[in-house]
Design an enzyme around this catalytic site. Sequence first.
Site, PDB file in Angstrom:
ATOM      1  N   ASN A   1      -2.241  12.808  -3.774  1.00 50.45           N
ATOM      2  CA  ASN A   1      -3.298  13.225  -4.699  1.00 50.45           C
ATOM      3  C   ASN A   1      -3.778  14.635  -4.399  1.00 50.45           C
ATOM      4  O   ASN A   1      -3.993  15.443  -5.311  1.00 50.45           O
ATOM      5  CB  ASN A   1      -4.479  12.253  -4.624  1.00 50.45           C
TER       6      ASN A   1
ATOM      7  N   GLU B   1      -4.615   2.352  -4.310  1.00 45.82           N
ATOM      8  CA  GLU B   1      -3.156   2.305  -4.190  1.00 45.82           C
ATOM      9  C   GLU B   1      -2.671   0.984  -3.630  1.00 45.82           C
ATOM     10  O   GLU B   1      -1.529   0.882  -3.158  1.00 45.82           O
ATOM     11  CB  GLU B   1      -2.658   3.463  -3.308  1.00 45.82           C
TER      12      GLU B   1
ATOM     13  N   ASP C   1       0.852  -1.182   0.000  1.00 47.41           N
ATOM     14  CA  ASP C   1       0.000   0.000   0.000  1.00 47.41           C
ATOM     15  C   ASP C   1       0.896   1.243   0.000  1.00 47.41           C
ATOM     16  O   ASP C   1       1.841   1.324   0.788  1.00 47.41           O
ATOM     17  CB  ASP C   1      -0.915   0.001   1.226  1.00 47.41           C
ATOM     18  N   ILE C   2       0.619   2.193  -0.894  1.00 47.19           N
ATOM     19  CA  ILE C   2       1.433   3.408  -0.981  1.00 47.19           C
ATOM     20  C   ILE C   2       1.172   4.279   0.243  1.00 47.19           C
ATOM     21  O   ILE C   2       0.022   4.567   0.579  1.00 47.19           O
ATOM     22  CB  ILE C   2       1.116   4.193  -2.261  1.00 47.19           C
TER      23      ILE C   2
ATOM     24  N   ASP D   1      -1.784   9.112 -10.703  1.00 46.83           N
ATOM     25  CA  ASP D   1      -1.815   8.054 -11.723  1.00 46.83           C
ATOM     26  C   ASP D   1      -0.412   7.713 -12.205  1.00 46.83           C
ATOM     27  O   ASP D   1      -0.094   6.539 -12.444  1.00 46.83           O
ATOM     28  CB  ASP D   1      -2.677   8.500 -12.911  1.00 46.83           C
TER      29      ASP D   1
END
Length: 290
Positions: free
Chosen positions: A167, A202, A159-160, A176
Amino acid sequence: MRITYVASILVLPFILSETLLLIAFLDYSLAALVSVAFLHFRERIIPSRDIRIVNGISLGFITLFSLLNFYTYDQAETYVWTFLAFLTIGYAAGFVLHIVYGGIHKMQRSERLISQYKEAAFTDALTGIGNRRRFEEEMKRVDEEVFTGTQDVALLLLDIDHFKSINDTYGHDAGDVILVELAKRLNDTARSDDVVCRNGGEEFTVLLSDCKLSQGFVIGKRYLRQIAETPFVLPDGSSIDVTVSIGIASTSEAKVVTSAQLTKKADVGLYVAKRSGRNRLGKWKELKAN
């Protein structure tokens, strides 16, 4: 064209003299060469149209050679019957070729379309790697093959870190770009038998084939380094540092006996990694991540 040529070789010797046979074979050979050249230089072959064109080329040469060699016939009646035989053989063989080739082409086209639709159904549109459906299919395979076999697999759930903030700060286009680049890095690092998927948002998964928990830890830490050490370039040319948190689980663990448990344990490991400060590799039994 080949059917026309072979049919002529089989039939014409019974109805023509040696001189006319030579003329007929020369006629069909030139027609075949011109037809092959025509198809070779076509950028996109359309069978329903091009087969008719090829037949037209062939029959045109038949007509031309028959007229140019009219003097070789003893009687006009012989010429007419020979010419009609040429046309009948050429048209009949061409018609058969059109049906056979058209049928084969339709079957091949249907197979290609089915393959393309199937690939699209299991591919993430943004990143080009496997999607959640592909991941679920792999989990079915784990249930059917891995737990009943001798080889183990390990699951990395990635997971980022702070992706919402990225964002909000840089925009969704930047988000993206990061997703696409992360998918590329995961794919580049993965072994040939590993399966990389984007489960949504993500969240990514890497299914490590023939891999015990200890080996999975080594590979997971390699992912952490390769993602954190190289900044991600944004659409405006600037770059930012991005990290991920990873949860890990393996079928080599005693209490993991289904794919659902494997996924749940990796998810708990991801929670441990996030709670321990992010940019870490977490395991479900631990209080802190490595």
